[in-house]
Write a protein that holds these residues in place. Structure first.
Motif, short mmCIF file in Angstrom:
data_model
loop_
_atom_site.label_atom_id
_atom_site.label_comp_id
_atom_site.label_asym_id
_atom_site.label_seq_id
_atom_site.Cartn_x
_atom_site.Cartn_y
_atom_site.Cartn_z
N ALA A 108 -6.51 -20.47 -7.47
CA ALA A 108 -5.09 -20.29 -7.80
C ALA A 108 -4.80 -18.80 -7.73
O ALA A 108 -5.39 -18.01 -8.48
N ALA A 109 -3.92 -18.40 -6.81
CA ALA A 109 -3.49 -17.01 -6.70
C ALA A 109 -2.17 -16.91 -7.44
O ALA A 109 -1.10 -17.19 -6.90
N ILE A 110 -2.24 -16.53 -8.71
CA ILE A 110 -1.09 -16.60 -9.62
C ILE A 110 -0.25 -15.34 -9.48
O ILE A 110 -0.64 -14.26 -9.94
N ASN A 111 0.91 -15.49 -8.87
CA ASN A 111 1.78 -14.35 -8.58
C ASN A 111 3.00 -14.29 -9.48
O ASN A 111 3.99 -13.63 -9.17
N GLY A 112 2.97 -14.99 -10.61
CA GLY A 112 4.11 -14.99 -11.53
C GLY A 112 3.79 -15.85 -12.73
O GLY A 112 2.64 -16.18 -13.00
N LEU A 173 0.03 -14.97 -22.28
CA LEU A 173 -0.87 -13.84 -22.07
C LEU A 173 -0.59 -13.11 -20.76
O LEU A 173 -0.32 -13.72 -19.74
N GLU A 174 -0.67 -11.79 -20.82
CA GLU A 174 -0.66 -10.97 -19.61
C GLU A 174 -1.98 -11.19 -18.89
O GLU A 174 -2.96 -11.69 -19.46
N ALA A 175 -2.03 -10.79 -17.63
CA ALA A 175 -3.22 -11.02 -16.81
C ALA A 175 -4.48 -10.42 -17.44
O ALA A 175 -5.53 -11.08 -17.49
N ALA A 187 -7.97 -10.26 -13.14
CA ALA A 187 -6.64 -9.67 -13.11
C ALA A 187 -6.62 -8.62 -12.00
O ALA A 187 -7.52 -7.79 -11.92
N VAL A 188 -5.61 -8.68 -11.14
CA VAL A 188 -5.54 -7.75 -10.02
C VAL A 188 -4.16 -7.12 -9.97
O VAL A 188 -3.19 -7.69 -10.48
N PRO A 189 -4.03 -5.94 -9.37
CA PRO A 189 -2.69 -5.36 -9.20
C PRO A 189 -1.81 -6.32 -8.41
O PRO A 189 -2.25 -6.89 -7.41
N PRO A 190 -0.58 -6.55 -8.85
CA PRO A 190 0.30 -7.53 -8.18
C PRO A 190 0.42 -7.31 -6.68
O PRO A 190 0.42 -8.27 -5.91
#
Length: 265
Positions: A108-112, A173-175, A187-190
């Motif tokens: 899952a590449a969670i972009n939001g 929760l934040e990334a 957690a990666v930079p957006p």
């Protein structure tokens, strides 16, 4: 195969990039669930596909929760069926479980935002990389409980104590926070999410993915069958509607106000 709510792009090294696109909010509708199930069938049976990445076309939302208005409207079809609500819960469970049981890696590449059902879908994937937004099982804030596998998968992933805290308090929760407790893989930079997800997918694709699929089956067995827990979850989700709390929670949600579960007699 054509889809109404998602797009599939076949990339190098056998990576299938699946983009969910169900405007306006990427809510989990019946049409989306049908597309997801067909997608799982297509990609799961295609030997050329080695790794699956799921992301979103929405700029702020990975996947919203259930289409609550749609669920309420569709509830008429279950009139007179005492287990009608549990069947709606089981419907979402079965859809997400198709991805959990795919014999190949799913990312899952969670972009939001991935709240409620969106988080539950992400939990059904093997790995979760997250750029922006927030993630969590927020159903209790509506007087409900997670009903698409969340009570089972979150507990298996991070343990009972932390899962209880997140579910009871409906935490978002934040990334970085999610990574620290093991809810997400990384957690990666957006701005780097697609690049990072592709690099991770390529690393997996270059490995023995058939062995990974078999290991996945064995890992599931080590944890014990999930089906009895899913059945209990669906019935518990149904029982929330007997408490009166969803009436207040859902009304507050649609009116965009804080629910008042504590009322003076």
């Amino acid at each position: 195969m054509s889809y109404q709510t998602l797009h599939i792009e076949r990339r190098e090294k056998g990576i299938a990039w699946v983009t969910i696109d169900n405007p306006p909010a990427n809510a989990i509708s019946e049409t989306l669930m049908q597309d997801l199930e067909s997608c799982a069938e297509e990609l799961g049976s295609d030997d050329a596909v080695r790794v699956i990445v799921v992301t979103s076309a929405h700029p702020k939302t990975f996947l919203a929760g259930a289409d609550l208005k749609g669920m309420i409207m569709n509830g008429a079809q279950y009139a007179g069926d005492e287990n009608g609500i549990a069947k709606q819960s089981a419907r979402m469970q079965a859809c997400f479980d198709r991805f959990a049981k795919l014999p190949k890696p799913v990312i899952a590449a969670i972009n939001g935002y991935a709240l409620g059902g969106g988080c539950e879908f992400a939990l059904a994937c093997d790995f979760r990389l997250m750029g922006k937004g927030k993630i969590g099982l927020t159903e209790v804030s509506l007087g409900l409980i997670p009903g698409a596998g969340g009570t089972q998968r979150l507990t298996r992933l991070i343990g009972r104590a932390k899962a209880t805290e997140l579910i009871f308090l409906a935490k978002k929760l934040e990334a970085q926070e999610a990574q620290e407790i093991g809810l997400i893989t990384k957690a990666v930079p957006p701005e780097n999410l697609e690049q990072e997800a592709m690099a991770f997918a390529e690393q997996l694709a270059e490995g023995a993915v058939k062995a990974m699929g078999l290991a996945k089956r064995a890992i599931d067995r080590a944890e014990g069958p999930i089906e009895p827990g899913l059945e209990i979850e669906a019935l518990a989700f149904q029982d929330t509607f007997k408490t009166g709390e969803p009436g207040e929670g859902l009304q507050a949600f649609f009116l965009k106000r804080k629910p008042q579960f504590l009322r003076k007699k």
